[in-house]
Design a protein around this motif. Structure first.
Motif, PDB file in Angstrom:
ATOM      1  N   GLY A   1       0.825  -1.205   0.000  1.00  0.00           N
ATOM      2  CA  GLY A   1       0.000   0.000   0.000  1.00  0.00           C
ATOM      3  C   GLY A   1       0.856   1.250   0.000  1.00  0.00           C
ATOM      4  O   GLY A   1       1.995   1.246   0.491  1.00  0.00           O
TER       5      GLY A   1
ATOM      6  N   TRP B   1      -2.083  -8.981  -0.952  1.00  0.00           N
ATOM      7  CA  TRP B   1      -1.887  -7.878   0.002  1.00  0.00           C
ATOM      8  C   TRP B   1      -3.227  -7.259   0.415  1.00  0.00           C
ATOM      9  O   TRP B   1      -3.417  -6.874   1.564  1.00  0.00           O
ATOM     10  N   CYS B   2      -4.172  -7.187  -0.526  1.00  0.00           N
ATOM     11  CA  CYS B   2      -5.445  -6.493  -0.265  1.00  0.00           C
ATOM     12  C   CYS B   2      -6.470  -7.341   0.501  1.00  0.00           C
ATOM     13  O   CYS B   2      -7.424  -6.777   1.065  1.00  0.00           O
TER      14      CYS B   2
ATOM     15  N   GLY C   1      -7.231  -6.409   3.993  1.00  0.00           N
ATOM     16  CA  GLY C   1      -7.857  -5.090   3.975  1.00  0.00           C
ATOM     17  C   GLY C   1      -9.348  -5.188   3.707  1.00  0.00           C
ATOM     18  O   GLY C   1     -10.165  -4.690   4.485  1.00  0.00           O
TER      19      GLY C   1
ATOM     20  N   ASN D   1     -10.375  -5.158   7.282  1.00  0.00           N
ATOM     21  CA  ASN D   1      -9.934  -3.767   7.386  1.00  0.00           C
ATOM     22  C   ASN D   1      -8.516  -3.635   7.944  1.00  0.00           C
ATOM     23  O   ASN D   1      -8.205  -2.700   8.658  1.00  0.00           O
ATOM     24  N   GLN D   2      -7.669  -4.605   7.642  1.00  0.00           N
ATOM     25  CA  GLN D   2      -6.250  -4.527   8.019  1.00  0.00           C
ATOM     26  C   GLN D   2      -5.437  -4.202   6.766  1.00  0.00           C
ATOM     27  O   GLN D   2      -5.374  -5.000   5.828  1.00  0.00           O
ATOM     28  N   TRP D   3      -4.790  -3.037   6.840  1.00  0.00           N
ATOM     29  CA  TRP D   3      -4.062  -2.560   5.654  1.00  0.00           C
ATOM     30  C   TRP D   3      -2.599  -2.272   5.980  1.00  0.00           C
ATOM     31  O   TRP D   3      -1.910  -1.624   5.197  1.00  0.00           O
ATOM     32  N   THR D   4      -2.165  -2.686   7.184  1.00  0.00           N
ATOM     33  CA  THR D   4      -0.835  -2.255   7.654  1.00  0.00           C
ATOM     34  C   THR D   4       0.138  -3.426   7.695  1.00  0.00           C
ATOM     35  O   THR D   4       0.528  -3.891   8.772  1.00  0.00           O
TER      36      THR D   4
END
Ligand SMILES: NC(=O)c1ccc[n+]([C@@H]2O[C@H](COP(=O)([O-])OP(=O)(O)OC[C@H]3O[C@@H](n4cnc5c(N)ncnc54)[C@H](OP(=O)(O)O)[C@@H]3O)[C@@H](O)[C@H]2O)c1
Length: 215
Positions: free
Chosen positions: A137, A196-197, A200, A204-207
């Motif tokens: 990201g 990776w997405c 997310g 809702n985990q994008w880190t």
């Protein structure tokens, strides 16, 4: 170096600011220099230049493709094929289709026997394309800090010198680099974006970022 960034979305703006922080000369290329996000970027980055896609491709010794995958061909046509001749082109794009994800899994318009980078390389046979930055990201593209250590950026491309230069850039941006070989490796690197997405879209985990562990 003179860096021309094609696309003023979040990736283009983040990478443009990152290159400026590393003392490169930067032009951010857009179809519309009066866009609110672009004006805000210019105010926050007074050392950066703005230009059309054509001016930006002409300006860059290194060109970054930060354009929507679906628009890549159009954007390259607007920029002018001749302005890519023998230049290093960092390809951050992903071939995301214009349909919603299925249970958090993005859909691509390419197949596993094909990749967007290979399609772009066919359009620009004399450009020295290197896939990079597509599998993380934008919030982590520059100087990522993870408790688990330095993350890995997977790159590929047909020109060894271009990959060496991109590796130096990635090192200065705080990444370790894994060269996965020639352009065909983009068939594996581009889908890392899908992986990776998933956390997310589903939690809702994008880190996070990928790291290759080796013996
Ligand atoms: N978002 C992320 O965190 C992330 C992470 C890794 C990789 N990527 C990849 O990086 C690329 C850029 O992503 P993004 O999220 O910054 O933005 P984006 O919404 O995918 O698009 C970026 C830019 O593409 C250009 N564009 C769109 N339609 C066009 C058209 N018809 N003709 C010419 N240019 C057109 C626009 O440039 P102007 O508006 O400036 O004209 C737009 O701002 C994508 O391929 C994406 O998959 C994104």
């Amino acid at each position: 170096m003179k860096i021309g960034i094609l696309g003023s979305g979040i990736v283009g703006r983040v990478l443009a600011s990152a290159f400026l922080s590393e003392s490169h000369s930067v032009m951010l290329g857009t179809r519309n220099i009066t866009k609110e996000d672009v004006i805000k970027w210019q105010n926050e980055n007074p050392g950066g230049l703005l230009g059309s896609f054509q001016e930006t491709a002409q300006f860059g010794e290194v060109i970054v493709l930060a354009i929507s995958g679906l628009a890549a061909e159009d954007a390259i046509s607007l920029a002018g094929h001749e302005h890519f001749f023998e230049k290093i082109v960092i390809d951050a794009t992903n071939p995301i289709a214009a349909v919603p994800p299925e249970n958090g899994v993005l859909k691509f318009f390419t197949t596993l026997e094909d990749s967007l980078m290979e399609r772009i390389q066919q359009i620009l046979p004399d450009a020295r394309l290197v896939k990079a930055f597509n599998s993380v990201g934008n919030a982590f593209m520059y100087k990522p800090k993870f408790p688990g250590g330095t993350p890995t950026m997977f790159i590929c491309g047909n020109d060894e010198d271009a990959k060496k230069t991109v590796t130096e850039i990635l090192t200065s941006f705080g990444w370790e680099t894994e060269d996965m070989g020639r352009a065909e490796a983009a068939r594996a690197i581009e889908p890392l974006c899908i992986l990776w997405c998933i956390p997310g879209f589903t939690r809702n985990q994008w880190t996070h970022a990928f790291k290759l562990l080796k013996m």
